[in-house]
Design a protein around this motif. Structure first.
Motif, PDB file in Angstrom:
ATOM      1  N   GLU A   1      10.984  -3.082   2.656  1.00  0.00           N
ATOM      2  CA  GLU A   1       9.722  -3.315   1.951  1.00  0.00           C
ATOM      3  C   GLU A   1       9.033  -4.491   2.610  1.00  0.00           C
ATOM      4  N   GLY A   2       7.818  -4.267   3.074  1.00  0.00           N
ATOM      5  CA  GLY A   2       7.150  -5.306   3.836  1.00  0.00           C
ATOM      6  C   GLY A   2       7.970  -5.620   5.074  1.00  0.00           C
ATOM      7  N   ALA A   3       8.278  -6.893   5.272  1.00  0.00           N
ATOM      8  CA  ALA A   3       9.081  -7.307   6.425  1.00  0.00           C
ATOM      9  C   ALA A   3      10.540  -7.550   6.049  1.00  0.00           C
ATOM     10  N   ALA A   4      10.917  -7.227   4.825  1.00  0.00           N
ATOM     11  CA  ALA A   4      12.274  -7.511   4.346  1.00  0.00           C
ATOM     12  C   ALA A   4      13.132  -6.252   4.322  1.00  0.00           C
ATOM     13  N   THR A   5      14.414  -6.436   4.615  1.00  0.00           N
ATOM     14  CA  THR A   5      15.417  -5.376   4.483  1.00  0.00           C
ATOM     15  C   THR A   5      16.264  -5.710   3.264  1.00  0.00           C
ATOM     16  N   LEU A   6      16.405  -4.741   2.355  1.00  0.00           N
ATOM     17  CA  LEU A   6      16.981  -5.059   1.050  1.00  0.00           C
ATOM     18  C   LEU A   6      17.945  -3.995   0.553  1.00  0.00           C
TER      19      LEU A   6
ATOM     20  N   VAL B   1      -6.863  -8.080   5.481  1.00  0.00           N
ATOM     21  CA  VAL B   1      -7.243  -7.483   6.770  1.00  0.00           C
ATOM     22  C   VAL B   1      -6.235  -7.866   7.851  1.00  0.00           C
ATOM     23  N   LEU B   2      -5.804  -9.113   7.833  1.00  0.00           N
ATOM     24  CA  LEU B   2      -4.857  -9.593   8.846  1.00  0.00           C
ATOM     25  C   LEU B   2      -3.471  -8.979   8.687  1.00  0.00           C
ATOM     26  N   ASN B   3      -3.152  -8.523   7.477  1.00  0.00           N
ATOM     27  CA  ASN B   3      -1.796  -8.038   7.203  1.00  0.00           C
ATOM     28  C   ASN B   3      -1.787  -6.612   6.659  1.00  0.00           C
ATOM     29  N   ARG B   4      -2.796  -5.833   7.016  1.00  0.00           N
ATOM     30  CA  ARG B   4      -2.942  -4.511   6.403  1.00  0.00           C
ATOM     31  C   ARG B   4      -1.801  -3.549   6.737  1.00  0.00           C
ATOM     32  N   GLU B   5      -1.106  -3.766   7.855  1.00  0.00           N
ATOM     33  CA  GLU B   5      -0.045  -2.829   8.229  1.00  0.00           C
ATOM     34  C   GLU B   5       1.145  -2.897   7.274  1.00  0.00           C
ATOM     35  N   ARG B   6       1.300  -3.998   6.556  1.00  0.00           N
ATOM     36  CA  ARG B   6       2.441  -4.152   5.651  1.00  0.00           C
ATOM     37  C   ARG B   6       2.083  -3.895   4.193  1.00  0.00           C
ATOM     38  N   LEU B   7       0.801  -3.678   3.916  1.00  0.00           N
ATOM     39  CA  LEU B   7       0.359  -3.694   2.529  1.00  0.00           C
ATOM     40  C   LEU B   7      -0.084  -2.323   2.037  1.00  0.00           C
ATOM     41  N   ASN B   8      -0.061  -2.182   0.729  1.00  0.00           N
ATOM     42  CA  ASN B   8      -0.517  -0.961   0.078  1.00  0.00           C
ATOM     43  C   ASN B   8      -1.988  -0.705   0.405  1.00  0.00           C
ATOM     44  N   GLY B   9      -2.312   0.537   0.714  1.00  0.00           N
ATOM     45  CA  GLY B   9      -3.673   0.884   1.116  1.00  0.00           C
ATOM     46  C   GLY B   9      -4.713   0.696   0.033  1.00  0.00           C
TER      47      GLY B   9
END
Length: 398
Positions: free
Chosen positions: A12-17, A313-321
């Motif tokens: 999720e995002g940049a984390a592995t959980l 905008v800077l982090n759109r690849e990790r975030l909900n659309g």
């Protein structure tokens, strides 16, 4: 490491959980799986967590220094771990959960993500945990309270454990009381009465902020609301708290009531804590029903929303659309009047077909009124036009 219950590894995002495998705990399709698992984890709250990361990152850049963040109800640690991984300006994260199994899973997730030196873990009652950090030099810059139900029982401890100018994030999922289904429960918890109106979700947000304002005022602390939203089954508030009796007084001065006429859709803002119980609608004479006392101030800060948009905008690849649209709507309506009109609700009462939202907005604008869409309801509008003008405009379009 393995756990004695079904689990899986997710990203999720940049984390592995490691999280509970929720499907293994559902005995029927309608069951709420997160509450059945031995450790609480809700994938539906991903949007909530994404927005939290944007808000805290925006806050950190606003105050221009590294920050400490506490999550007193951490569950498996997904939220706090994402804070540590995805927000550069977070110096340290403090995770706590009273559930020993959750504590164990959170510890595993902290180690998996290489955060042992930046994330501390505790296994105790959330209020006790926060009270341990109430001394001035130990307080947190940000506290994120994301409970199952109401956050109000944690407010006093959170207020004491937050430093001057700190950010407090609150989630409430007890929407039935807040939206007027159980008004006595709302009064007990939030100190104000809700109303089952078409804008009940806005009233819910205002009741939550109102409860925070009154709790903070006891400690001579004022509240500045930076952002709030309603999504899915919950509401969320982000507020900055400032020490000082005068600041508390300013916040309390923004408390009051929303009076609603169920006959003609008229609504009136009534500032102040005291209210005459004999108020009648000035348009039709029908008795007003009151919601409150609750927060009458802004539900979001426009500048803060703009900065959140830039972060999105800077982090759109990790975030909900959905986030871009939500932020845009909230920014637009941040300066609009309290309460909104739902076109379909008016048309149902009048026995009319529902016109397109855009046509209603254009009709009101043509009459010289300001109009805003709202994120609370896709068929809702905010406007400075009186209720009777809104109704007349709809009649002309049908």
């Amino acid at each position: 490491m393995s756990f004695d219950f079904p689990f899986k590894i997710i990203k999720e995002g940049a984390a592995t959980l490691a999280v509970p495998d929720l499907e293994a705990f559902k005995k029927a399709p309608w069951e709420y799986a997160p509450s059945k698992a031995p450790v609480f984890y809700n994938p539906v709250m991903r949007l909530n967590r994404d927005i939290a990361i944007l808000a805290i990152r925006t806050f950190q850049r606003m105050i221009k220094r590294e920050i400490s963040v506490a999550e007193p109800l951490a569950g498996c640690g997904v939220r706090g771990i994402r804070f540590a991984v995805e927000i550069d300006g977070v110096r340290h994260v403090y995770l706590n959960d009273i559930n020993p199994v959750a504590h164990e899973m959170a510890a595993y997730n902290v180690e998996t993500n290489g955060l042992s030196e930046r994330v501390s873990l505790a296994n105790e009652d959330a209020n006790l945990f926060m009270n341990r950090y109430a001394a001035p030099r130990k307080r947190f810059d940000c506290i994120d309270i994301d409970p199952f139900g109401s956050p109000v029982r944690f407010l006093d401890s959170a207020i004491r454990a937050l430093r001057d100018g700190g950010l407090l994030a609150l989630t409430a999922t007890d929407m039935a009381p807040l939206c007027g289904v159980h008004p006595k429960a709302a009064l007990r918890k939030y100190g104000g009465l809700p109303l089952r109106t078409e804008y009940c979700h806005e009233i819910a947000v205002r009741l939550l902020i109102g409860a925070l304002v009154m709790a903070a005022a006891k400690h001579e602390i004022g509240v500045k609301v930076l952002f709030s939203h309603k999504s899915d089954h919950y509401i969320r508030v982000y507020a900055q708290l400032f020490h000082g009796a005068k600041k508390a007084d300013v916040s309390v001065s923004k408390m009051g009531y929303i009076l609603h006429c169920f006959n003609c859709f008229n609504r009136q803002i009534f500032p102040g804590i005291a209210l005459s119980l004999n108020e009648k609608c000035g348009e039709c004479g029908f008795p007003f029903k009151a919601a409150g006392p609750l927060w009458l101030g802004r539900l979001a800060d426009k500048d803060f929303c703009e900065q959140m948009e830039k972060e999105a905008v800077l982090n759109r690849e990790r975030l909900n659309g959905q986030i871009g649209k939500i932020l845009s709507l909230i920014k637009e309506e941040s300066t609009a009047p309290a309460t909104y009109f739902v076109i379909d609700k008016i048309c149902d009462k009048l026995g009319l077909p529902s016109p397109p939202l855009e046509k209603v907005m254009k009709e009101l604008a043509k009459e010289g009124f300001k109009v805003w869409p709202t994120h609370f309801n896709s068929r809702g509008i905010r406007t400075d036009a009186p209720a009777k003008i809104v109704v007349e405009s709809i009649r002309r379009l049908t």
